[in-house]
Design an enzyme around this catalytic site. Structure first.
Site, PDB file in Angstrom:
ATOM      1  CB  ILE A  89      10.175  -2.570   2.786  1.00 26.12           C
ATOM      2  CG1 ILE A  89      11.243  -2.416   3.132  1.00 26.12           C
ATOM      3  CG2 ILE A  89       9.697  -4.157   2.873  1.00 26.12           C
ATOM      4  CD1 ILE A  89      11.498  -2.879   4.854  1.00 26.12           C
TER       5      ILE A  89
ATOM      6  CE1 TYR B 279      -4.452  -3.090  10.206  1.00 25.98           C
ATOM      7  CE2 TYR B 279      -2.826  -4.300  11.349  1.00 25.98           C
ATOM      8  CZ  TYR B 279      -4.014  -4.015  10.976  1.00 25.98           C
ATOM      9  OH  TYR B 279      -4.860  -4.855  11.296  1.00 25.98           O
ATOM     10  N   GLY B 280       0.057   1.244   7.217  1.00 25.19           N
ATOM     11  CA  GLY B 280       0.880   2.159   7.014  1.00 25.19           C
ATOM     12  C   GLY B 280       2.173   1.725   5.904  1.00 25.19           C
TER      13      GLY B 280
ATOM     14  CG  ASP C 171      -4.765  -8.477   6.214  1.00 22.25           C
ATOM     15  OD1 ASP C 171      -5.545  -9.080   5.508  1.00 22.25           O
ATOM     16  OD2 ASP C 171      -3.958  -7.485   6.008  1.00 22.25           O
TER      17      ASP C 171
ATOM     18  CB  VAL D  49       6.979  -1.397   5.953  1.00 25.12           C
ATOM     19  CG1 VAL D  49       7.909  -2.250   6.778  1.00 25.12           C
ATOM     20  CG2 VAL D  49       5.636  -1.773   6.435  1.00 25.12           C
TER      21      VAL D  49
ATOM     22  CE  LYS E 247       3.743  -2.212   9.702  1.00 22.48           C
ATOM     23  NZ  LYS E 247       2.922  -3.676   9.795  1.00 22.48           N
TER      24      LYS E 247
END
Length: 301
Positions: free
Chosen positions: A14, A19-20, A140, A22, A37
């Protein structure tokens, strides 16, 4: 390696955030569509760091409240483990679009109604106020981290792992948007919940105009864009411990009224934005004060 192979199938990617990565996923038994995630947790001598376990525990605890404006964490799965790191998958409810895409759609239809703007603004504030009441600063907030359901309701995503990924975020190749960052973040000084209030103010302004209020290309350029509208603050409001960006680096500028920049901004919305987008974080209103503002309590427009 997909998470818990018996439970979820990994589908399309996606997006990639700070943070990684998805992925869209599917539960093998129920067929339920989820968001996976994928995060990499650096291991220490004792295994998974305590702060990571603590933060995932906080996410699970928040989840028990089932707040309507917070994306729901459904599961936590382990993936491959090496000597140095552990792959983990946080399984969230899947929401089809983010606010950035939603704004693009409405731009083609002439924009949002005043009622839509007020409802979305209120839902963002409710979600973030819930995080703040649980001692979580999002840090964020931006349209890409605000998910919008098909019914037009807001759900806040990408929160709660700030400490774990602070180091990783500094190393990431992901281009981080500066447009919603508070002055104190840009100046590199300690910050707290007012940074989220600033970001929400930027987002509310964008709901009206469908374009970013401050759109800098670097930290110093972002500050220039902010001061060009807010005006240069008095020197005593400039933090002493800021990075190499000094008060003297900026020209003296006068404040520009938000109504000159944002069309269809009523008096109460103007007052709300003025109190949220204040240079000095100590003078910025809280999320709770914002929710009690006349903008949300006056008669329907």
């Amino acid at each position: 390696m997909p998470p818990e192979k018996t439970l979820y199938d990994e589908m399309d990617s996606i997006g990639r955030g700070a943070y990684g990565i998805v992925y869209k996923g599917k539960h093998k038994t129920t067929g339920k569509i989820v968001a996976l995630k994928k995060i990499s947790v650096p291991l220490n001598d004792d295994g998974v760091p305590m702060n990571t376990l603590r933060e995932i525990g906080v996410l699970k605890q928040l989840n028990s409240h089932e707040h309507p404006n917070i994306v729901q964490l459904l599961d936590v799965c382990h993936g491959i483990q090496t000597e140095r790191e552990l792959l983990m998958y946080l399984v969230f409810e899947h929401v089809d679009q983010d606010l950035a895409l939603y704004m693009e759609k409405y731009a083609k239809r002439g924009g949002f109604s005043s009622v839509q703007i007020r409802n979305m603004s209120q839902e963002i504030l409710r979600g973030v106020d819930f995080l703040h009441s649980n001692r979580i600063v999002h840090r964020d907030l931006k349209p890409q981290n605000l998910l919008v359901t098909n019914e037009g309701h807001i759900k806040i995503a990408d929160f709660g792992l700030a400490k774990t990924y602070d180091f990783e975020m500094r190393l990431t190749s992901v281009v981080v948007t500066l447009w919603y960052r508070a002055p104190e973040v840009l100046l590199g000084v300690p910050y707290a919940t007012p940074v989220d209030v600033w970001s929400i103010g930027c987002i509310i302004a964008e709901l009206f105009s469908l374009k970013p209020l401050f759109y800098g290309s670097s930290e110093s350029d972002q500050l220039s864009k902010i001061l060009r509208i807010l005006g240069k603050p008095p020197q005593h409001e400039w933090p002493d411990n800021s990075l190499s960006i000094n008060w003297d680096s900026f020209d003296n500028t006068e404040r520009i009224d938000f109504k000159e920049i944002i069309q269809n901004l009523g008096d109460s919305a103007h007052d709300l934005l003025t109190k949220m987008l204040t240079f000095d974080p100590k003078k910025r209103m809280s999320t709770l004060d914002a929710l009690n503002h006349v903008y949300f309590t006056e008669e329907p427009i």
